[in-house]
Design an enzyme around this catalytic site. Structure first.
Site, PDB file in Angstrom:
ATOM      1  N   SER A   1      11.059  35.386  38.172  1.00 40.95           N
ATOM      2  CA  SER A   1      12.716  35.251  37.600  1.00 40.95           C
ATOM      3  C   SER A   1      13.187  36.131  36.675  1.00 40.95           C
ATOM      4  O   SER A   1      14.201  36.154  36.432  1.00 40.95           O
ATOM      5  CB  SER A   1      12.891  33.682  37.438  1.00 40.95           C
ATOM      6  OG  SER A   1      12.633  32.916  38.496  1.00 40.95           O
TER       7      SER A   1
ATOM      8  N   SER B   1      18.979  30.020  41.630  1.00 41.96           N
ATOM      9  CA  SER B   1      17.869  31.169  41.772  1.00 41.96           C
ATOM     10  C   SER B   1      17.873  32.107  43.241  1.00 41.96           C
ATOM     11  O   SER B   1      17.112  32.041  43.904  1.00 41.96           O
ATOM     12  CB  SER B   1      16.481  30.632  41.717  1.00 41.96           C
ATOM     13  OG  SER B   1      15.625  31.499  41.387  1.00 41.96           O
TER      14      SER B   1
ATOM     15  N   LYS C   1      15.697  38.483  38.267  1.00 39.72           N
ATOM     16  CA  LYS C   1      17.039  37.704  38.070  1.00 39.72           C
ATOM     17  C   LYS C   1      17.558  37.866  36.776  1.00 39.72           C
ATOM     18  O   LYS C   1      19.059  38.127  36.939  1.00 39.72           O
ATOM     19  CB  LYS C   1      17.095  36.337  38.536  1.00 39.72           C
ATOM     20  CG  LYS C   1      16.663  36.163  39.936  1.00 39.72           C
ATOM     21  CD  LYS C   1      16.472  34.847  40.629  1.00 39.72           C
ATOM     22  CE  LYS C   1      15.958  34.713  41.928  1.00 39.72           C
ATOM     23  NZ  LYS C   1      14.905  34.645  42.181  1.00 39.72           N
TER      24      LYS C   1
END
Length: 188
Positions: free
Chosen positions: A35, A95, A38
């Site tokens: 992540s 997400s 992201k």
């Protein structure tokens, strides 16, 4: 705590105020960025807004490629038009891998994410994340897509963590737990 006591592939603990390393274990070993990818995607979106290249109300046309992104998704549909604010919320909260691809394509000006991924790599290196290489905008596994615990730790001494507090997205203090190569934001 001794290194052999941690059940983690890589770890680092640092004083974010001074940058002093308090503990490290395999801090320069290549690990999947998960992540963190992201977070860099959102960071570049916020930069585009500061440069007046993007607004929260811009409309993004969702491509088939975006919809086909695996893993966590916003459940976007091909041909659907979604405003940037919703895509950013989908990235930060759900997400959404599909939202990452749609936003990256929009900022790249076409059906490809490569110019955006190139910008991600430039930005990571500008932030001192020299052990990080991104291959896609969402963190799904890809050959050669890596980061290090040291890069994750050092990113916290930059303004990178601010991406979760902007634009109406739930305010989160971004801290990483690098255990088995997973990165997670925790509420403060």
């Amino acid at each position: 705590v001794h290194a052999e006591q941690l059940r983690a592939k890589a770890a680092i603990a640092m004083d974010l105020g001074t940058g002093r390393i308090l503990y490290e274990q395999n801090a320069d070993e290549a690990i999947p960025p998960a992540s963190l990818t992201k977070v860099i995607t959102l960071y570049l979106a916020y930069e585009a807004m500061q440069e007046n290249r993007l607004t929260y109300t811009d409309t993004v046309l969702v491509s088939r490629e975006a919809v086909q992104a695996g893993g966590s998704r916003m459940s976007l549909k091909p041909g659907e038009r979604v405003i940037v604010r919703e895509l950013m919320k989908g990235i930060a909260v759900a997400s959404g891998n599909d939202a990452c691809v749609a936003l990256a394509q929009h900022l790249s000006g076409g059906d490809t994410t490569q110019p955006f991924v190139d910008a991600m790599n430039r930005k990571a290196h500008e932030l001192g994340m020299t052990g990080s290489t991104f291959k896609n905008p969402n963190g799904l596994p890809a050959d050669g897509q890596v980061t290090t615990a040291r890069d994750i730790g050092s990113s916290q001494t930059t303004d990178l963590g601010a991406v979760y507090g902007a634009g109406g997205v739930k305010s989160v203090l971004l801290r990483y737990s690098v255990s088995y190569s997973r990165c997670r934001p925790f509420d403060s």
